[in-house]
Scaffold this active site. Structure first.
Site, PDB file in Angstrom:
ATOM      1  N   LEU A  16      41.106  28.946  45.515  1.00 45.40           N
ATOM      2  CA  LEU A  16      41.575  27.692  45.134  1.00 45.40           C
ATOM      3  C   LEU A  16      42.614  26.984  45.540  1.00 45.40           C
ATOM      4  O   LEU A  16      43.516  27.640  45.952  1.00 45.40           O
ATOM      5  CB  LEU A  16      41.714  27.521  43.613  1.00 45.40           C
ATOM      6  N   GLN A  67      31.044  29.621  45.860  1.00 44.59           N
ATOM      7  CA  GLN A  67      31.251  30.145  44.729  1.00 44.59           C
ATOM      8  C   GLN A  67      31.230  29.077  43.628  1.00 44.59           C
ATOM      9  O   GLN A  67      31.620  27.987  43.628  1.00 44.59           O
ATOM     10  CB  GLN A  67      32.513  30.899  44.517  1.00 44.59           C
ATOM     11  N   CYS A  97      38.346  34.039  37.419  1.00 44.04           N
ATOM     12  CA  CYS A  97      39.377  33.145  37.381  1.00 44.04           C
ATOM     13  C   CYS A  97      40.096  33.024  36.081  1.00 44.04           C
ATOM     14  O   CYS A  97      39.300  32.792  35.020  1.00 44.04           O
ATOM     15  CB  CYS A  97      39.089  31.811  38.011  1.00 44.04           C
ATOM     16  N   HIS A 168      37.341  42.481  41.014  1.00 42.27           N
ATOM     17  CA  HIS A 168      38.702  42.605  41.210  1.00 42.27           C
ATOM     18  C   HIS A 168      39.455  43.612  40.097  1.00 42.27           C
ATOM     19  O   HIS A 168      39.226  43.358  38.980  1.00 42.27           O
ATOM     20  CB  HIS A 168      39.304  41.098  40.707  1.00 42.27           C
ATOM     21  N   ASN A 208      37.793  44.347  45.235  1.00 41.34           N
ATOM     22  CA  ASN A 208      38.826  43.043  45.530  1.00 41.34           C
ATOM     23  C   ASN A 208      40.034  43.602  44.854  1.00 41.34           C
ATOM     24  O   ASN A 208      39.789  44.279  43.696  1.00 41.34           O
ATOM     25  CB  ASN A 208      38.163  41.847  45.072  1.00 41.34           C
ATOM     26  N   GLY A 230      42.014  39.070  49.897  1.00 41.04           N
ATOM     27  CA  GLY A 230      42.445  37.365  49.300  1.00 41.04           C
ATOM     28  C   GLY A 230      43.681  37.016  50.127  1.00 41.04           C
ATOM     29  O   GLY A 230      43.629  36.661  51.345  1.00 41.04           O
ATOM     30  N   ARG A 231      44.920  37.096  49.551  1.00 40.61           N
ATOM     31  CA  ARG A 231      46.113  36.398  49.677  1.00 40.61           C
ATOM     32  C   ARG A 231      46.580  36.936  51.255  1.00 40.61           C
ATOM     33  O   ARG A 231      47.113  36.093  52.049  1.00 40.61           O
ATOM     34  CB  ARG A 231      47.074  36.705  48.969  1.00 40.61           C
TER      35      ARG A 231
END
Length: 332
Positions: A16, A67, A97, A168, A208, A230-231
Site C-alpha cells: 500500500l 490484488q 493485511c 507470509h 513471503n 516486499g520491502r
C-alpha cells in the site's frame, strides 16, 4: 488480453502506498520477468469509485496481478471480471493485511478466521474470470496457534479451486500490534511454509516475509515454488536487476544503474507531459543507490527539489550528477 501463466518463481509484493503504476514501471526497467502486483484495491473502490485510476496500467508492466481487498463473494466476482477486462494476468485475494482499515471492513487478515468465506469468494471469482485466482495470506491470526489450523485454511480454500497460495510466514496480531509491527515482531516460521509445501505438493506455494537478498531467495527456492520480496524491492531496488539472470536463467547481464535510469527517463518525461507530479513519478527510485557513494546526494536532491511544482527532468539530471561514474556503470 494476456492469459499467460504468472511466473510466481519471483514476485514483488503488493505494498500500500508503494507499488503504484509508477513503481511498477520503474521495476520493469530492472526486471522483465518478475511478477508485479498492484497495491491492494478494495472492491468498494472499484465498484463505486474511479475504475481507471485504480486499474489503468502500461503494457510494459506484464506480467502484473491485481490484488483485491474484500469479503463479499459477489463483489469480488464482479471485480475479478474487471481484472480480466482490463488485461491483468492474475487476480489475487488479500487475506494478510492487518491494518485498522481492513479490520473495520472484516477483510484482509481477518479472513484467516473465516476460511469458508474465502472459499466462497474464490469459487465466485473463478466462476467470473478465466484468470488465475490466487490467495495471499498469513500463517495465522491472534488465537490461531497451530500448524493444523493453517493446513485447514489452505485445504478449505484449495477445495474451492485455488491452486496458488502466497504465504507470509508470520502471524498477524489484529489486536495489540500496528501494521508496521506486524511486519516485524511476529517471528518468521519458514518451517511451517516448507511443511505446507510438503503436505500439499500439488499446490503452488510461494514464500513471503523477511527475504532481503537474492541469495536468500535462491536458498528458499530449493523447496518453495516461488518467493515474494516486499520491502527489499523498494528499499534496495537494484537487487531486481539480477532477477532475470539468477532466478529465471536469462543470459543477458544485469543492467547498470545508468542503463536503468535511461530506460525509466522516457516514462518520467511522458508522465510530466500528462501533468503528473515529478515526486510521485520518481519516489520509487530513491533506493536505487542504497549503500553506494552518491546515494545521499541523489536522495536529498530528489527529496528537496522533487516536490516543487516546476520540478522536471533537470532535477533528475542534477540528482544523477552527484553519483560517481563507477557506481552508475557497475554491473557487480
Amino acid at each position: 488480453m494476456s492469459l499467460r501463466p504468472a511466473p510466481h518463481r519471483f514476485s514483488v509484493a503488493p505494498m500500500l502506498d508503494w507499488t503504484d503504476r509508477h513503481c511498477r514501471a520503474f521495476h520493469r526497467c530492472l526486471t522483465t520477468q518478475a511478477l508485479l502486483y498492484t497495491e491492494m484495491v478494495t472492491t468498494g473502490a472499484l465498484l463505486h469509485g474511479d475504475q481507471a485510476r485504480h486499474l489503468d496500467f502500461g503494457d510494459t508492466e506484464h506480467p502484473v496481478a491485481l490484488q483485491l481487498g474484500g469479503s463479499d463473494p459477489q463483489a469480488l466476482a464482479e471485480c475479478a471480471t474487471l481484472a480480466e477486462k482490463w488485461g491483468y494476468d492474475e487476480v489475487n485475494l488479500n487475506c494478510g493485511c492487518p491494518s485498522d482499515r481492513v479490520q473495520s471492513g472484516a477483510f484482509g487478515a481477518c479472513l484467516m478466521g473465516t476460511p469458508d468465506v474465502v472459499a466462497r469468494s474464490v469459487e465466485a471469482m473463478r466462476g467470473a474470470t478465466q484468470l488465475p485466482v490466487t490467495v495471499k495470506h498469513r500463517i495465522g491470526i491472534d488465537h490461531q496457534e497451530s500448524y493444523e489450523e493453517l493446513c485447514a485454511f489452505v485445504a478449505t480454500v484449495a477445495e474451492a479451486g485455488c491452486q496458488t497460495f502466497i504465504v507470509h510466514a508470520r502471524k498477524a496480531w489484529l489486536r495489540g500490534l500496528s501494521p508496521k509491527e506486524n511486519r516485524e515482531i511476529p517471528p518468521l516460521r519458514y518451517d511451517w511454509v516448507q511443511r505446507l509445501k510438503g503436505d500439499f505438493p500439488e499446490l503452488t506455494i510461494s514464500l513471503n516475509g523477511g527475504i532481503l537478498t537474492l541469495d536468500e531467495a535462491q536458498e528458499h527456492l530449493t523447496w518453495a515454488d516461488g518467493v515474494m520480496v516486499g520491502r527489499a524491492a523498494y528499499q534496495t531496488p537494484y537487487l531486481l536487476a539480477d532477477v532475470d539472470r539468477r532466478i529465471f536463467g536469462a543470459e543477458t547481464p544485469r543492467a547498470t544503474r545508468r542503463e536503468v535510469m535511461a530506460r525509466f527517463r522516457p516514462y518520467v518525461a511522458a508522465g510530466l507531459e500528462r501533468g503528473e507530479s515529478f515526486h510521485h513519478l520518481t519516489k520509487s527510485t530513491l533506493g536505487l543507490f542504497a549503500g553506494q557513494p552518491g546515494a545521499r546526494h541523489y536522495k536529498r536532491t530528489l527529496s528537496e527539489l522533487g516536490h516543487r511544482k516546476d520540478a522536471g527532468l533537470d532535477v533528475l539530471d542534477q540528482a544523477l550528477a552527484g553519483v560517481p561514474d563507477e557506481v552508475l556503470d557497475a554491473r557487480d
